[in-house]
Design a protein around this motif. Sequence first.
Motif, PDB file in Angstrom:
ATOM      1  N   PRO A  64      27.814  12.945   9.144  1.00 26.15           N
ATOM      2  CA  PRO A  64      28.341  11.642   8.730  1.00 26.15           C
ATOM      3  C   PRO A  64      29.874  11.635   8.715  1.00 26.15           C
ATOM      4  O   PRO A  64      30.507  12.631   8.395  1.00 26.15           O
ATOM      5  N   THR A  65      30.430  10.497   9.085  1.00 22.79           N
ATOM      6  CA  THR A  65      31.874  10.338   9.018  1.00 22.79           C
ATOM      7  C   THR A  65      32.231   9.727   7.675  1.00 22.79           C
ATOM      8  O   THR A  65      31.510   8.858   7.167  1.00 22.79           O
ATOM      9  N   PRO A  66      33.327  10.171   7.094  1.00 18.12           N
ATOM     10  CA  PRO A  66      33.715   9.621   5.790  1.00 18.12           C
ATOM     11  C   PRO A  66      33.964   8.120   5.892  1.00 18.12           C
ATOM     12  O   PRO A  66      34.566   7.643   6.850  1.00 18.12           O
ATOM     13  N   GLY A  67      33.485   7.389   4.914  1.00 10.45           N
ATOM     14  CA  GLY A  67      33.701   5.954   4.868  1.00 10.45           C
ATOM     15  C   GLY A  67      34.881   5.614   3.978  1.00 10.45           C
ATOM     16  O   GLY A  67      35.597   6.496   3.495  1.00 10.45           O
ATOM     17  N   LEU A  68      35.048   4.343   3.768  1.00  8.74           N
ATOM     18  CA  LEU A  68      36.101   3.890   2.874  1.00  8.74           C
ATOM     19  C   LEU A  68      35.735   4.234   1.444  1.00  8.74           C
ATOM     20  O   LEU A  68      34.555   4.256   1.083  1.00  8.74           O
ATOM     21  N   PRO A  69      36.712   4.480   0.592  1.00 12.98           N
ATOM     22  CA  PRO A  69      36.399   4.741  -0.809  1.00 12.98           C
ATOM     23  C   PRO A  69      35.777   3.497  -1.438  1.00 12.98           C
ATOM     24  O   PRO A  69      36.062   2.372  -1.022  1.00 12.98           O
ATOM     25  N   PRO A  70      34.919   3.677  -2.439  1.00 13.22           N
ATOM     26  CA  PRO A  70      34.274   2.529  -3.064  1.00 13.22           C
ATOM     27  C   PRO A  70      35.282   1.645  -3.791  1.00 13.22           C
ATOM     28  O   PRO A  70      36.313   2.117  -4.279  1.00 13.22           O
ATOM     29  N   HIS A  71      34.955   0.375  -3.859  1.00 17.88           N
ATOM     30  CA  HIS A  71      35.786  -0.599  -4.571  1.00 17.88           C
ATOM     31  C   HIS A  71      35.748  -0.293  -6.065  1.00 17.88           C
ATOM     32  O   HIS A  71      34.731   0.169  -6.596  1.00 17.88           O
ATOM     33  N   HIS A  72      36.832  -0.553  -6.768  1.00 20.74           N
ATOM     34  CA  HIS A  72      36.903  -0.228  -8.197  1.00 20.74           C
ATOM     35  C   HIS A  72      35.848  -0.989  -9.012  1.00 20.74           C
ATOM     36  O   HIS A  72      35.350  -0.479 -10.007  1.00 20.74           O
ATOM     37  N   GLN A  73      35.481  -2.185  -8.583  1.00 24.19           N
ATOM     38  CA  GLN A  73      34.437  -2.936  -9.301  1.00 24.19           C
ATOM     39  C   GLN A  73      33.089  -2.216  -9.204  1.00 24.19           C
ATOM     40  O   GLN A  73      32.310  -2.199 -10.151  1.00 24.19           O
ATOM     41  N   HIS A  74      32.820  -1.639  -8.029  1.00 23.69           N
ATOM     42  CA  HIS A  74      31.581  -0.883  -7.840  1.00 23.69           C
ATOM     43  C   HIS A  74      31.566   0.344  -8.755  1.00 23.69           C
ATOM     44  O   HIS A  74      30.561   0.635  -9.417  1.00 23.69           O
ATOM     45  N   LEU A  75      32.692   1.058  -8.809  1.00 22.53           N
ATOM     46  CA  LEU A  75      32.776   2.238  -9.674  1.00 22.53           C
ATOM     47  C   LEU A  75      32.632   1.867 -11.144  1.00 22.53           C
ATOM     48  O   LEU A  75      31.972   2.579 -11.912  1.00 22.53           O
ATOM     49  N   ALA A  76      33.229   0.743 -11.548  1.00 19.57           N
ATOM     50  CA  ALA A  76      33.092   0.290 -12.941  1.00 19.57           C
ATOM     51  C   ALA A  76      31.630  -0.023 -13.249  1.00 19.57           C
ATOM     52  O   ALA A  76      31.121   0.316 -14.324  1.00 19.57           O
ATOM     53  N   GLY A  77      30.945  -0.652 -12.310  1.00 20.27           N
ATOM     54  CA  GLY A  77      29.522  -0.943 -12.505  1.00 20.27           C
ATOM     55  C   GLY A  77      28.691   0.314 -12.648  1.00 20.27           C
ATOM     56  O   GLY A  77      27.815   0.409 -13.510  1.00 20.27           O
ATOM     57  N   LEU A  78      28.959   1.297 -11.804  1.00 19.74           N
ATOM     58  CA  LEU A  78      28.240   2.567 -11.930  1.00 19.74           C
ATOM     59  C   LEU A  78      28.523   3.224 -13.273  1.00 19.74           C
ATOM     60  O   LEU A  78      27.625   3.796 -13.905  1.00 19.74           O
ATOM     61  N   ALA A  79      29.770   3.149 -13.719  1.00 20.94           N
ATOM     62  CA  ALA A  79      30.151   3.785 -14.985  1.00 20.94           C
ATOM     63  C   ALA A  79      29.379   3.198 -16.157  1.00 20.94           C
ATOM     64  O   ALA A  79      28.800   3.942 -16.958  1.00 20.94           O
ATOM     65  N   TRP A  80      29.362   1.863 -16.278  1.00 16.05           N
ATOM     66  CA  TRP A  80      28.642   1.308 -17.431  1.00 16.05           C
ATOM     67  C   TRP A  80      27.144   1.497 -17.290  1.00 16.05           C
ATOM     68  O   TRP A  80      26.439   1.703 -18.281  1.00 16.05           O
ATOM     69  N   HIS A  81      26.627   1.465 -16.037  1.00 16.65           N
ATOM     70  CA  HIS A  81      25.191   1.684 -15.837  1.00 16.65           C
ATOM     71  C   HIS A  81      24.794   3.071 -16.334  1.00 16.65           C
ATOM     72  O   HIS A  81      23.838   3.236 -17.089  1.00 16.65           O
ATOM     73  N   HIS A  82      25.555   4.075 -15.931  1.00 14.55           N
ATOM     74  CA  HIS A  82      25.230   5.445 -16.333  1.00 14.55           C
ATOM     75  C   HIS A  82      25.517   5.687 -17.813  1.00 14.55           C
ATOM     76  O   HIS A  82      24.811   6.461 -18.468  1.00 14.55           O
ATOM     77  N   ALA A  83      26.532   5.031 -18.360  1.00 15.86           N
ATOM     78  CA  ALA A  83      26.818   5.177 -19.787  1.00 15.86           C
ATOM     79  C   ALA A  83      25.657   4.638 -20.626  1.00 15.86           C
ATOM     80  O   ALA A  83      25.266   5.251 -21.625  1.00 15.86           O
ATOM     81  N   LEU A  84      25.108   3.519 -20.210  1.00 17.46           N
ATOM     82  CA  LEU A  84      23.951   2.979 -20.937  1.00 17.46           C
ATOM     83  C   LEU A  84      22.775   3.948 -20.893  1.00 17.46           C
ATOM     84  O   LEU A  84      22.090   4.163 -21.889  1.00 17.46           O
ATOM     85  N   HIS A  85      22.533   4.533 -19.727  1.00 13.79           N
ATOM     86  CA  HIS A  85      21.422   5.472 -19.600  1.00 13.79           C
ATOM     87  C   HIS A  85      21.683   6.773 -20.351  1.00 13.79           C
ATOM     88  O   HIS A  85      20.750   7.423 -20.803  1.00 13.79           O
ATOM     89  N   ALA A  86      22.942   7.134 -20.485  1.00 12.71           N
ATOM     90  CA  ALA A  86      23.268   8.363 -21.209  1.00 12.71           C
ATOM     91  C   ALA A  86      22.943   8.241 -22.694  1.00 12.71           C
ATOM     92  O   ALA A  86      22.763   9.251 -23.374  1.00 12.71           O
ATOM     93  N   ARG A  87      22.847   7.024 -23.193  1.00 13.76           N
ATOM     94  CA  ARG A  87      22.482   6.830 -24.601  1.00 13.76           C
ATOM     95  C   ARG A  87      21.081   7.344 -24.884  1.00 13.76           C
ATOM     96  O   ARG A  87      20.772   7.761 -25.993  1.00 13.76           O
ATOM     97  N   ALA A  88      20.234   7.297 -23.874  1.00 12.29           N
ATOM     98  CA  ALA A  88      18.857   7.770 -24.046  1.00 12.29           C
ATOM     99  C   ALA A  88      18.817   9.233 -23.622  1.00 12.29           C
ATOM    100  O   ALA A  88      18.429   9.576 -22.524  1.00 12.29           O
ATOM    101  N   VAL A  89      19.265  10.092 -24.501  1.00 15.04           N
ATOM    102  CA  VAL A  89      19.332  11.521 -24.211  1.00 15.04           C
ATOM    103  C   VAL A  89      18.007  12.158 -24.629  1.00 15.04           C
ATOM    104  O   VAL A  89      17.536  11.964 -25.744  1.00 15.04           O
TER     105      VAL A  89
END
Length: 158
Positions: free
Chosen positions: A122-147
């Motif tokens: 695979p060839t490297p693509g463009l870095p993800p948009h900051h909005q996408h990264l913010a969405g991933l962050a809160w998504h994973h933070a919510l799931h991390a609450r259920a440890v």
Amino acid sequence: MFDVEERQRVRDQLLASAEEDPGIVGAAITGSAALGEADRWSDIDLAFSVHGQLSETLERWTTRLYKDFAAVHHWDLPSGNTVYRVFLLPGWLEVDIAFTPETEFGPLGPAWHTVFGHTSQPTPGLPPHHQHLAGLAWHHALHARAVAVKSNETFVVL
């Protein structure tokens, strides 16, 4: 709750169906199972190399997961030209399938075991948009609450 034997059976059926599908020209096991590190709670992670339009293959496979495996919900996580379609099956079994154009099908890291087909570098693509990264962050933070805490083979959600 699903068991290890059921998970293996479903994965084997999905891979057999992929080999019979003319739109799927390659398949790989990804995630913890590719590293030999799957445990009782691991989900199914697969990657498919798609010949032709992703949309047609996504529609066909979504129908298959609902019809043949009684999927109860799905959602998409797009990444570049790949669509990770995440299915929830009865018994809380999660099936993640990466649908990738055949020209881009290949490992992005060590958690990869090719089952059939050819891989590319695979060839490297463009870095993800900051909005996408913010969405991933809160998504994973919510799931991390259920440890999950293991205590004598019983998991307790905190």
